[in-house]
Design an enzyme around this catalytic site. Sequence first.
Site, PDB file in Angstrom:
ATOM      1  N   GLY A  55     -41.423  35.638  55.250  1.00  0.00           N
ATOM      2  CA  GLY A  55     -41.271  34.638  56.294  1.00  0.00           C
ATOM      3  C   GLY A  55     -41.058  33.215  55.794  1.00  0.00           C
ATOM      4  O   GLY A  55     -40.194  32.948  54.951  1.00  0.00           O
ATOM      5  N   ILE A  56     -41.869  32.287  56.314  1.00  0.00           N
ATOM      6  CA  ILE A  56     -41.726  30.863  55.989  1.00  0.00           C
ATOM      7  C   ILE A  56     -41.955  30.627  54.495  1.00  0.00           C
ATOM      8  O   ILE A  56     -41.216  29.884  53.844  1.00  0.00           O
ATOM      9  CB  ILE A  56     -42.722  30.030  56.843  1.00  0.00           C
ATOM     10  CG1 ILE A  56     -42.342  30.115  58.327  1.00  0.00           C
ATOM     11  CG2 ILE A  56     -42.757  28.579  56.376  1.00  0.00           C
ATOM     12  CD1 ILE A  56     -43.382  29.524  59.289  1.00  0.00           C
ATOM     13  N   ASN A  91     -49.769  27.799  52.965  1.00  0.00           N
ATOM     14  CA  ASN A  91     -48.943  28.452  53.982  1.00  0.00           C
ATOM     15  C   ASN A  91     -49.489  29.812  54.423  1.00  0.00           C
ATOM     16  O   ASN A  91     -49.191  30.268  55.524  1.00  0.00           O
ATOM     17  CB  ASN A  91     -47.516  28.619  53.412  1.00  0.00           C
ATOM     18  CG  ASN A  91     -46.658  29.527  54.259  1.00  0.00           C
ATOM     19  OD1 ASN A  91     -46.237  29.159  55.349  1.00  0.00           O
ATOM     20  ND2 ASN A  91     -46.422  30.749  53.772  1.00  0.00           N
ATOM     21  N   ALA A  92     -50.311  30.456  53.579  1.00  0.00           N
ATOM     22  CA  ALA A  92     -50.772  31.820  53.905  1.00  0.00           C
ATOM     23  C   ALA A  92     -51.474  31.822  55.255  1.00  0.00           C
ATOM     24  O   ALA A  92     -52.303  30.957  55.541  1.00  0.00           O
ATOM     25  CB  ALA A  92     -51.720  32.330  52.819  1.00  0.00           C
ATOM     26  N   GLY A  93     -51.120  32.794  56.074  1.00  0.00           N
ATOM     27  CA  GLY A  93     -51.772  32.875  57.371  1.00  0.00           C
ATOM     28  C   GLY A  93     -51.518  34.207  58.031  1.00  0.00           C
ATOM     29  O   GLY A  93     -50.558  34.913  57.711  1.00  0.00           O
ATOM     30  N   ILE A  94     -52.424  34.548  58.934  1.00  0.00           N
ATOM     31  CA  ILE A  94     -52.209  35.735  59.766  1.00  0.00           C
ATOM     32  C   ILE A  94     -52.374  35.315  61.222  1.00  0.00           C
ATOM     33  O   ILE A  94     -52.962  34.270  61.515  1.00  0.00           O
ATOM     34  CB  ILE A  94     -53.167  36.894  59.426  1.00  0.00           C
ATOM     35  CG1 ILE A  94     -54.634  36.442  59.575  1.00  0.00           C
ATOM     36  CG2 ILE A  94     -52.907  37.438  58.031  1.00  0.00           C
ATOM     37  CD1 ILE A  94     -55.580  37.602  59.731  1.00  0.00           C
ATOM     38  N   TYR A 117     -57.032  31.792  66.433  1.00  0.00           N
ATOM     39  CA  TYR A 117     -55.917  31.258  65.627  1.00  0.00           C
ATOM     40  C   TYR A 117     -55.833  29.738  65.818  1.00  0.00           C
ATOM     41  O   TYR A 117     -55.711  28.983  64.854  1.00  0.00           O
ATOM     42  CB  TYR A 117     -54.626  31.945  66.070  1.00  0.00           C
ATOM     43  CG  TYR A 117     -53.370  31.538  65.331  1.00  0.00           C
ATOM     44  CD1 TYR A 117     -53.107  32.019  64.045  1.00  0.00           C
ATOM     45  CD2 TYR A 117     -52.426  30.697  65.930  1.00  0.00           C
ATOM     46  CE1 TYR A 117     -51.945  31.653  63.377  1.00  0.00           C
ATOM     47  CE2 TYR A 117     -51.265  30.341  65.275  1.00  0.00           C
ATOM     48  CZ  TYR A 117     -51.021  30.821  63.999  1.00  0.00           C
ATOM     49  OH  TYR A 117     -49.862  30.462  63.340  1.00  0.00           O
ATOM     50  N   PRO A 157     -45.419  24.019  63.209  1.00  0.00           N
ATOM     51  CA  PRO A 157     -44.240  24.607  63.855  1.00  0.00           C
ATOM     52  C   PRO A 157     -44.582  25.385  65.119  1.00  0.00           C
ATOM     53  O   PRO A 157     -45.669  25.959  65.240  1.00  0.00           O
ATOM     54  CB  PRO A 157     -43.688  25.582  62.791  1.00  0.00           C
ATOM     55  CG  PRO A 157     -44.551  25.444  61.586  1.00  0.00           C
ATOM     56  CD  PRO A 157     -45.829  24.793  62.030  1.00  0.00           C
ATOM     57  N   GLY A 158     -43.621  25.403  66.044  1.00  0.00           N
ATOM     58  CA  GLY A 158     -43.630  26.391  67.127  1.00  0.00           C
ATOM     59  C   GLY A 158     -43.109  27.699  66.553  1.00  0.00           C
ATOM     60  O   GLY A 158     -43.156  27.921  65.329  1.00  0.00           O
TER      61      GLY A 158
END
Length: 235
Positions: free
Chosen positions: A14-15, A84-87, A149, A179-180
């Site tokens: 992804g990003i 940036n890591a995320g769930i 979240y 970001p959206g």
Amino acid sequence: MNMKNVVITGASKGIGEAISLRLSSEGYRVCAIARGTKELKQLTVKGGTNIIPFQADVTDPRKIEEIFQHIEKDLGPIQVLINNAGIYQGIHFWDQDISTINTIIDINLKGSLFCTRLILPYFISRRKGRIINIASVSGVRGIPKETAYGAAKHGMVGMADALAQEVKPYGILVTTICPGAVDTPLWREGDTVYHGDLNQVMRPEEIAGLVSFLLAQSEHTIYKRIVVFPHNEWH
Ligand SMILES: NC(=O)c1ccc[n+]([C@@H]2O[C@H](COP(=O)([O-])OP(=O)(O)OC[C@H]3O[C@@H](n4cnc5c(N)ncnc54)[C@H](OP(=O)(O)O)[C@@H]3O)[C@@H](O)[C@H]2O)c1
């Protein structure tokens, strides 16, 4: 040794993948952290030798500390950290498992806190460094079904607001991108559904372009927070 070293978490998809590929193509050495070795390998195949993979979980501060030490010793000073890591899980809060609430906070918020805390001694000693956080529009407003979240992302924004002022005297710059919707595997894997048209949302390459822009800016200017979303949303 002369290349600029960027550390990015959640680099394999992804990003994070788009940022890694963009920055490696611009001549940065990208130290790419994620848990999955297969995806990290694929990233290096796409991005070439400027991408150095590191298998790690951001919730494990000892492993992250080891990686930072290794980079500083063998590859040279780290100039940039990108959290940036995320769930994600979009769900009514009353239906969310306690264990998932824990994991969302652990990865999105505590992972960012740990990585930031562990990079600071290097940045402070050199009086130089940039931290870029990938939060979310969920970090600047409340979005239904994003309670945990949103709590994690508000936490990231709060962390950045406080830290940016603490580290300003040391020449360290902190920017948060909120970001959206962005079209990434986050919306395409597991039980997460995007209730709209993914063709209308942002591309990961647009966020990568923003990061590239930020890194090219003068250190005299502070970009504190960027809220960016597709035309079919408002935040
Ligand atoms: N997509 C969107 O619409 C959107 C919008 C706003 C903000 N964001 C934020 O942007 C960031 C990236 O999202 P994305 O859409 O690119 O997600 P994605 O496609 O699901 O990619 C997430 C990345 O994070 C890694 N990761 C997850 N947990 C990790 C952990 N514990 N330790 C290390 N790496 C971990 C994943 O690899 P492994 O699973 O192999 O570790 C993967 O590389 C997230 O923080 C997300 O909240 C996304």
